[in-house]
Structures are given as C-alpha cells and as structure tokens.
Design a protein around this motif. Structure first.
Motif, PDB file in Angstrom:
ATOM      1  N   MET A 211      31.118 -29.554  25.514  1.00 10.10           N
ATOM      2  CA  MET A 211      31.342 -29.608  23.778  1.00 10.10           C
ATOM      3  C   MET A 211      32.634 -29.700  23.205  1.00 10.10           C
ATOM      4  N   MET A 212      33.637 -29.252  23.863  1.00  9.39           N
ATOM      5  CA  MET A 212      34.980 -29.075  23.409  1.00  9.39           C
ATOM      6  C   MET A 212      35.415 -30.702  23.541  1.00  9.39           C
ATOM      7  N   ASN A 213      35.153 -31.369  24.429  1.00  4.53           N
ATOM      8  CA  ASN A 213      35.711 -32.670  24.687  1.00  4.53           C
ATOM      9  C   ASN A 213      34.952 -33.610  23.479  1.00  4.53           C
ATOM     10  N   GLU A 214      33.772 -33.276  23.289  1.00  6.29           N
ATOM     11  CA  GLU A 214      32.871 -34.049  22.096  1.00  6.29           C
ATOM     12  C   GLU A 214      33.527 -33.853  20.971  1.00  6.29           C
ATOM     13  N   LEU A 215      33.877 -32.439  20.512  1.00  4.47           N
ATOM     14  CA  LEU A 215      34.491 -32.034  19.221  1.00  4.47           C
ATOM     15  C   LEU A 215      35.956 -32.657  19.222  1.00  4.47           C
ATOM     16  N   LYS A 216      36.472 -32.651  20.342  1.00  5.74           N
ATOM     17  CA  LYS A 216      37.976 -33.162  20.065  1.00  5.74           C
ATOM     18  C   LYS A 216      38.086 -34.811  20.091  1.00  5.74           C
ATOM     19  N   ALA A 217      36.915 -35.374  20.558  1.00  2.28           N
ATOM     20  CA  ALA A 217      36.803 -36.764  20.541  1.00  2.28           C
ATOM     21  C   ALA A 217      36.604 -37.285  18.923  1.00  2.28           C
ATOM     22  N   ILE A 218      35.622 -36.527  18.301  1.00  2.15           N
ATOM     23  CA  ILE A 218      35.300 -36.976  16.982  1.00  2.15           C
ATOM     24  C   ILE A 218      36.321 -36.515  16.151  1.00  2.15           C
ATOM     25  N   ILE A 219      36.908 -35.569  16.299  1.00  4.45           N
ATOM     26  CA  ILE A 219      38.359 -35.244  15.526  1.00  4.45           C
ATOM     27  C   ILE A 219      39.460 -36.429  15.741  1.00  4.45           C
ATOM     28  N   ASP A 220      39.609 -36.691  16.919  1.00  5.81           N
ATOM     29  CA  ASP A 220      40.599 -37.651  17.133  1.00  5.81           C
ATOM     30  C   ASP A 220      40.238 -39.081  16.353  1.00  5.81           C
ATOM     31  N   LYS A 221      38.978 -39.471  16.727  1.00  8.41           N
ATOM     32  CA  LYS A 221      38.374 -40.580  15.937  1.00  8.41           C
ATOM     33  C   LYS A 221      38.629 -40.600  14.519  1.00  8.41           C
ATOM     34  N   MET A 222      38.378 -39.497  13.847  1.00  7.19           N
ATOM     35  CA  MET A 222      38.573 -39.270  12.364  1.00  7.19           C
ATOM     36  C   MET A 222      39.991 -39.411  12.041  1.00  7.19           C
ATOM     37  N   LYS A 223      40.913 -38.951  12.945  1.00  6.53           N
ATOM     38  CA  LYS A 223      42.357 -38.807  12.717  1.00  6.53           C
ATOM     39  C   LYS A 223      42.978 -40.384  12.913  1.00  6.53           C
ATOM     40  N   MET A 224      42.321 -41.011  13.667  1.00  9.60           N
ATOM     41  CA  MET A 224      42.958 -42.590  14.078  1.00  9.60           C
ATOM     42  C   MET A 224      42.335 -43.481  12.769  1.00  9.60           C
ATOM     43  N   ASN A 225      41.184 -43.143  12.365  1.00  6.23           N
ATOM     44  CA  ASN A 225      40.550 -44.134  11.343  1.00  6.23           C
ATOM     45  C   ASN A 225      40.797 -43.749   9.767  1.00  6.23           C
ATOM     46  N   TRP A 226      41.066 -42.451   9.722  1.00  7.39           N
ATOM     47  CA  TRP A 226      41.113 -41.866   8.162  1.00  7.39           C
ATOM     48  C   TRP A 226      42.529 -41.300   7.753  1.00  7.39           C
ATOM     49  N   SER A 227      43.672 -41.408   8.814  1.00  2.00           N
ATOM     50  CA  SER A 227      44.724 -40.563   8.508  1.00  2.00           C
ATOM     51  C   SER A 227      45.509 -41.225   7.357  1.00  2.00           C
ATOM     52  N   VAL A 228      45.082 -42.396   7.164  1.00  2.00           N
ATOM     53  CA  VAL A 228      45.628 -43.100   5.871  1.00  2.00           C
ATOM     54  C   VAL A 228      44.519 -43.451   4.936  1.00  2.00           C
ATOM     55  N   ALA A 229      44.615 -43.113   3.532  1.00  2.00           N
ATOM     56  CA  ALA A 229      43.751 -43.347   2.822  1.00  2.00           C
ATOM     57  C   ALA A 229      42.957 -44.756   2.602  1.00  2.00           C
ATOM     58  N   ALA A 230      41.813 -44.858   2.762  1.00  2.00           N
ATOM     59  CA  ALA A 230      41.143 -46.280   2.862  1.00  2.00           C
ATOM     60  C   ALA A 230      39.701 -46.207   2.014  1.00  2.00           C
ATOM     61  N   GLY A 231      39.195 -47.563   1.972  1.00  2.00           N
ATOM     62  CA  GLY A 231      37.993 -47.734   1.342  1.00  2.00           C
ATOM     63  C   GLY A 231      36.803 -47.139   2.016  1.00  2.00           C
ATOM     64  N   ALA A 232      36.043 -46.745   1.514  1.00  2.00           N
ATOM     65  CA  ALA A 232      34.566 -46.289   2.256  1.00  2.00           C
ATOM     66  C   ALA A 232      33.378 -47.105   1.725  1.00  2.00           C
ATOM     67  N   ILE A 233      32.090 -47.126   2.354  1.00  2.00           N
ATOM     68  CA  ILE A 233      31.027 -47.536   1.838  1.00  2.00           C
ATOM     69  C   ILE A 233      29.948 -46.358   1.885  1.00  2.00           C
ATOM     70  N   HIS A 234      29.559 -45.978   0.721  1.00  2.00           N
ATOM     71  CA  HIS A 234      28.761 -44.754   0.677  1.00  2.00           C
ATOM     72  C   HIS A 234      27.131 -45.312   0.188  1.00  2.00           C
ATOM     73  N   PHE A 235      26.411 -45.220   1.184  1.00  2.00           N
ATOM     74  CA  PHE A 235      25.056 -45.590   0.820  1.00  2.00           C
ATOM     75  C   PHE A 235      24.745 -47.219   0.392  1.00  2.00           C
ATOM     76  N   GLY A 236      25.760 -48.075   1.028  1.00  2.00           N
ATOM     77  CA  GLY A 236      25.648 -49.348   0.803  1.00  2.00           C
ATOM     78  C   GLY A 236      26.197 -49.892  -0.397  1.00  2.00           C
ATOM     79  N   LYS A 237      27.148 -48.923  -0.905  1.00  2.00           N
ATOM     80  CA  LYS A 237      27.885 -49.352  -2.099  1.00  2.00           C
ATOM     81  C   LYS A 237      29.464 -48.848  -1.956  1.00  2.00           C
ATOM     82  N   VAL A 238      30.327 -49.628  -2.529  1.00  2.00           N
ATOM     83  CA  VAL A 238      31.799 -49.326  -2.152  1.00  2.00           C
ATOM     84  C   VAL A 238      32.149 -48.122  -2.932  1.00  2.00           C
ATOM     85  N   CYS A 239      32.788 -47.142  -2.329  1.00  2.00           N
ATOM     86  CA  CYS A 239      33.295 -45.946  -3.125  1.00  2.00           C
ATOM     87  C   CYS A 239      34.358 -46.137  -3.926  1.00  2.00           C
ATOM     88  N   PRO A 240      34.297 -45.628  -5.088  1.00  2.00           N
ATOM     89  CA  PRO A 240      35.283 -46.136  -6.229  1.00  2.00           C
ATOM     90  C   PRO A 240      36.835 -45.742  -5.793  1.00  2.00           C
TER      91      PRO A 240
END
Length: 162
Positions: A1-30
């Motif tokens: 479980m530790m590896n899976e937890l580390k993997a998702i945190i690493d993924k979030m660090k990689m993809n979201w460490s710089v502010a970025a746009g998101a899509i929430h329920f099919g709409k662009v987050c403002p």
C-alpha cells in the motif's frame, strides 16, 4: 500500500506542482489549481490509532499537503494537515459535538467552506459536513489512497457531490 500511496503522490507532484487548468464535471475550472507537498514528517506520527496507518504512511512521504488549491483566491482546494495539527483539530472537533468519535481522525479541511476530511476506525475517508448529521456525511473513499486517486482523476473536483 505504501508504494501505491507514494505513486499517487508522485503523480500529483509531477502533474500539479505548477498551477494548471482543470476540468470539473466537463467544464473548465475558472481558476488554476496546484498541489504542494511538504517534506516528510519527523515526529508526532507514532501516537495515532492503528486505523490511521495509511495517514501515517502519507506523513512519512509529506508532513502536510495542499491539494488542488486555487492560488489566486484561496477559495478552492484542501489541506491534509500535519500530524500535530491533525491531533489538535481532532480533539477540538471531538469536544465541539458528539458526531466525531474517539476512533475518528480529522486530518484535513477545505478552503472556501467548513467541510473537513475524516478517517474513521476502518480507514475510510468521509467528508465531515459540520452542519449535518454524521449519517449524511458522504463517504469519499474506502481508504486514503483511493481518495487521492479519485481526487487526482477528478482534477480536484468534489467528485463525491455528483
């Protein structure tokens, strides 16, 4: 479980460490969203109940985290609190009312509203709605890892409100 937890945190660090746009329920987050993670916790993690084991493993990766935070206005996102702040908030919430049990761990809060993140005795994650009865709180995931995976997939949207 530790590896899976580390993997998702690493993924979030990689993809979201710089502010970025998101899509929430099919709409662009403002607003732009960002995830930040502190260094690993060095203390305070040994005195939590066994049910908080996954949270303890999370703290061994990052002592605290701001997830999908709106940097511009601070009205979106959530915080996973440090062990010390988790202990303080849990005690405070247990004293305020009878909805939080001694087996619960209140480990985070949301920006822009009064909702809290709660882990119950089984390790499941609930969204504690302070004005609602416990029976009305949404169960967000069976585990912290599942919660983070779903939250990442939803790009920070409150997927449990669908």
């Amino acid at each position: 479980m530790m590896n899976e937890l580390k993997a998702i945190i690493d993924k979030m660090k990689m993809n979201w460490s710089v502010a970025a746009g998101a899509i929430h329920f099919g709409k662009v987050c403002p607003f732009l969203l960002k995830c930040t993670f502190a260094a690993p916790a060095e203390e305070y993690i040994n005195s939590f109940p066994a049910s908080a084991g996954e949270l303890i493993r999370c703290w061994e990766i990052a002592e605290r985290a701001d997830l999908f935070m709106d940097e511009a206005y601070g009205q979106w996102g959530m915080t996973i609190l440090s062990p010390e702040d988790t202990r303080d908030l849990t005690r405070e919430q247990q004293q305020v009312g009878d909805e939080i049990s001694v087996n619960d761990t209140v480990f985070g809060h949301f920006y822009g509203d009064a909702d809290l993140l709660l882990m119950d005795a089984s390790g499941a994650v609930y969204i504690c709605l302070p004005l609602d009865a416990r029976c009305d709180w949404p169960k967000a995931a069976e585990s912290l890892c599942e919660f983070l995976i779903k939250l990442d997939h939803a790009q920070g949207a409150k997927y449990w409100e669908m």
